[in-house]
Design a protein around this motif. Structure first.
Motif, PDB file in Angstrom:
ATOM      1  N   ALA A  28     -10.434  -4.477   5.394  1.00  0.00           N
ATOM      2  CA  ALA A  28      -9.050  -4.152   5.041  1.00  0.00           C
ATOM      3  C   ALA A  28      -8.758  -4.536   3.595  1.00  0.00           C
ATOM      4  O   ALA A  28      -9.257  -5.540   3.095  1.00  0.00           O
ATOM      5  CB  ALA A  28      -8.094  -4.884   5.982  1.00  0.00           C
ATOM      6  N   TYR A  29      -7.932  -3.719   2.947  1.00  0.00           N
ATOM      7  CA  TYR A  29      -7.619  -3.931   1.538  1.00  0.00           C
ATOM      8  C   TYR A  29      -6.213  -3.435   1.232  1.00  0.00           C
ATOM      9  O   TYR A  29      -5.604  -2.721   2.022  1.00  0.00           O
ATOM     10  CB  TYR A  29      -8.624  -3.185   0.649  1.00  0.00           C
ATOM     11  N   ALA A  39      -2.561  -4.105 -11.180  1.00  0.00           N
ATOM     12  CA  ALA A  39      -2.840  -2.672 -11.131  1.00  0.00           C
ATOM     13  C   ALA A  39      -4.323  -2.414 -11.357  1.00  0.00           C
ATOM     14  O   ALA A  39      -4.990  -3.120 -12.095  1.00  0.00           O
ATOM     15  CB  ALA A  39      -2.010  -1.934 -12.173  1.00  0.00           C
ATOM     16  N   GLY A  40      -4.825  -1.380 -10.692  1.00  0.00           N
ATOM     17  CA  GLY A  40      -6.221  -1.004 -10.863  1.00  0.00           C
ATOM     18  C   GLY A  40      -7.189  -1.919 -10.147  1.00  0.00           C
ATOM     19  O   GLY A  40      -8.365  -1.967 -10.475  1.00  0.00           O
ATOM     20  N   GLN A  41      -6.680  -2.630  -9.160  1.00  0.00           N
ATOM     21  CA  GLN A  41      -7.508  -3.580  -8.433  1.00  0.00           C
ATOM     22  C   GLN A  41      -7.338  -3.378  -6.930  1.00  0.00           C
ATOM     23  O   GLN A  41      -6.267  -3.022  -6.459  1.00  0.00           O
ATOM     24  CB  GLN A  41      -7.140  -5.009  -8.820  1.00  0.00           C
ATOM     25  N   ARG A  42      -8.424  -3.603  -6.206  1.00  0.00           N
ATOM     26  CA  ARG A  42      -8.406  -3.497  -4.743  1.00  0.00           C
ATOM     27  C   ARG A  42      -8.615  -4.903  -4.183  1.00  0.00           C
ATOM     28  O   ARG A  42      -9.640  -5.526  -4.426  1.00  0.00           O
ATOM     29  CB  ARG A  42      -9.507  -2.553  -4.273  1.00  0.00           C
ATOM     30  N   ILE A  43      -7.632  -5.368  -3.452  1.00  0.00           N
ATOM     31  CA  ILE A  43      -7.659  -6.710  -2.885  1.00  0.00           C
ATOM     32  C   ILE A  43      -8.181  -6.616  -1.450  1.00  0.00           C
ATOM     33  O   ILE A  43      -7.508  -6.076  -0.568  1.00  0.00           O
ATOM     34  CB  ILE A  43      -6.257  -7.344  -2.896  1.00  0.00           C
ATOM     35  N   PHE A  44      -9.402  -7.118  -1.237  1.00  0.00           N
ATOM     36  CA  PHE A  44      -9.975  -7.166   0.113  1.00  0.00           C
ATOM     37  C   PHE A  44      -9.524  -8.465   0.771  1.00  0.00           C
ATOM     38  O   PHE A  44      -9.732  -9.546   0.221  1.00  0.00           O
ATOM     39  CB  PHE A  44     -11.505  -7.110   0.055  1.00  0.00           C
ATOM     40  N   PHE A 108       1.238 -10.365  -4.255  1.00  0.00           N
ATOM     41  CA  PHE A 108       1.179  -8.931  -3.963  1.00  0.00           C
ATOM     42  C   PHE A 108       0.685  -8.708  -2.534  1.00  0.00           C
ATOM     43  O   PHE A 108       1.244  -7.910  -1.787  1.00  0.00           O
ATOM     44  CB  PHE A 108       0.266  -8.216  -4.967  1.00  0.00           C
ATOM     45  N   LEU A 109      -0.358  -9.433  -2.141  1.00  0.00           N
ATOM     46  CA  LEU A 109      -0.906  -9.323  -0.791  1.00  0.00           C
ATOM     47  C   LEU A 109       0.124  -9.740   0.249  1.00  0.00           C
ATOM     48  O   LEU A 109       0.338  -9.036   1.242  1.00  0.00           O
ATOM     49  CB  LEU A 109      -2.173 -10.177  -0.664  1.00  0.00           C
ATOM     50  N   ARG A 110       0.801 -10.865   0.023  1.00  0.00           N
ATOM     51  CA  ARG A 110       1.828 -11.334   0.956  1.00  0.00           C
ATOM     52  C   ARG A 110       2.926 -10.283   1.127  1.00  0.00           C
ATOM     53  O   ARG A 110       3.322  -9.939   2.242  1.00  0.00           O
ATOM     54  CB  ARG A 110       2.429 -12.659   0.475  1.00  0.00           C
ATOM     55  N   GLN A 115       5.569  -5.924   4.180  1.00  0.00           N
ATOM     56  CA  GLN A 115       6.086  -4.554   4.279  1.00  0.00           C
ATOM     57  C   GLN A 115       5.437  -3.809   5.438  1.00  0.00           C
ATOM     58  O   GLN A 115       6.099  -3.088   6.168  1.00  0.00           O
ATOM     59  CB  GLN A 115       5.846  -3.799   2.976  1.00  0.00           C
ATOM     60  N   ARG A 116       4.129  -3.993   5.597  1.00  0.00           N
ATOM     61  CA  ARG A 116       3.418  -3.332   6.699  1.00  0.00           C
ATOM     62  C   ARG A 116       3.973  -3.810   8.044  1.00  0.00           C
ATOM     63  O   ARG A 116       4.193  -3.027   8.947  1.00  0.00           O
ATOM     64  CB  ARG A 116       1.925  -3.588   6.634  1.00  0.00           C
ATOM     65  N   ALA A 117       4.181  -5.108   8.184  1.00  0.00           N
ATOM     66  CA  ALA A 117       4.695  -5.674   9.430  1.00  0.00           C
ATOM     67  C   ALA A 117       6.093  -5.121   9.735  1.00  0.00           C
ATOM     68  O   ALA A 117       6.408  -4.819  10.887  1.00  0.00           O
ATOM     69  CB  ALA A 117       4.715  -7.192   9.364  1.00  0.00           C
TER      70      ALA A 117
END
Length: 122
Positions: A28-29, A39-44, A108-110, A115-117
């Motif tokens: 998941a990312y 920006a321009g980054q994928r957080i796994f 950003f991850l938090r 938002q997803r929840a």
């Protein structure tokens, strides 16, 4: 086990490993497309393989494809997930494409997970 496949499911923000069409694993990312500090980054942030498929090296195959596709897309890898961190430690060729997690990444991850929840509970 039949033939496993790995695919990026951007609608669910994850790479999925499938066995005969059934999801048996995920990496998941979240991508930052808003253009701020990450920006321009994928957080796994989470990688898992179903227990019944453990010990076969499948998580490593999943990680390899996810990371290779991330690099090919021109995104930097931000390893928050312990498995991805460990995998990167064993595969130093990815180092030029890795960004160490910062407080901005974690915020950003938090926010993204929150938002997803909220979407799920509506």
């Amino acid at each position: 086990m039949t033939t496993t496949t790995i695919t990026n499911n951007p609608d669910r923000s994850r790479y999925e490993m499938l066995d005969a069409g059934v999801v048996i694993g995920q990496a998941a990312y979240f991508d930052d497309v808003a253009g701020d500090q990450v920006a321009g980054q994928r957080i796994f942030y989470h990688t898992a393989i179903d227990d019944g498929y453990g010990g076969r090296g499948l998580a490593g195959k999943l990680a390899a494809q996810a990371l290779d596709e991330t690099v090919a897309a021109g995104l930097r890898i931000v390893p928050v997930c312990p498995f991805i961190k460990k995998y990167l430690g064993k595969h130093p060729g990815y180092a030029p494409n890795v960004a160490a997690p910062t407080p901005a990444h974690l915020e950003f991850l938090r926010a993204s997970l929150s938002q997803r929840a909220q979407r799920v509970t509506r």
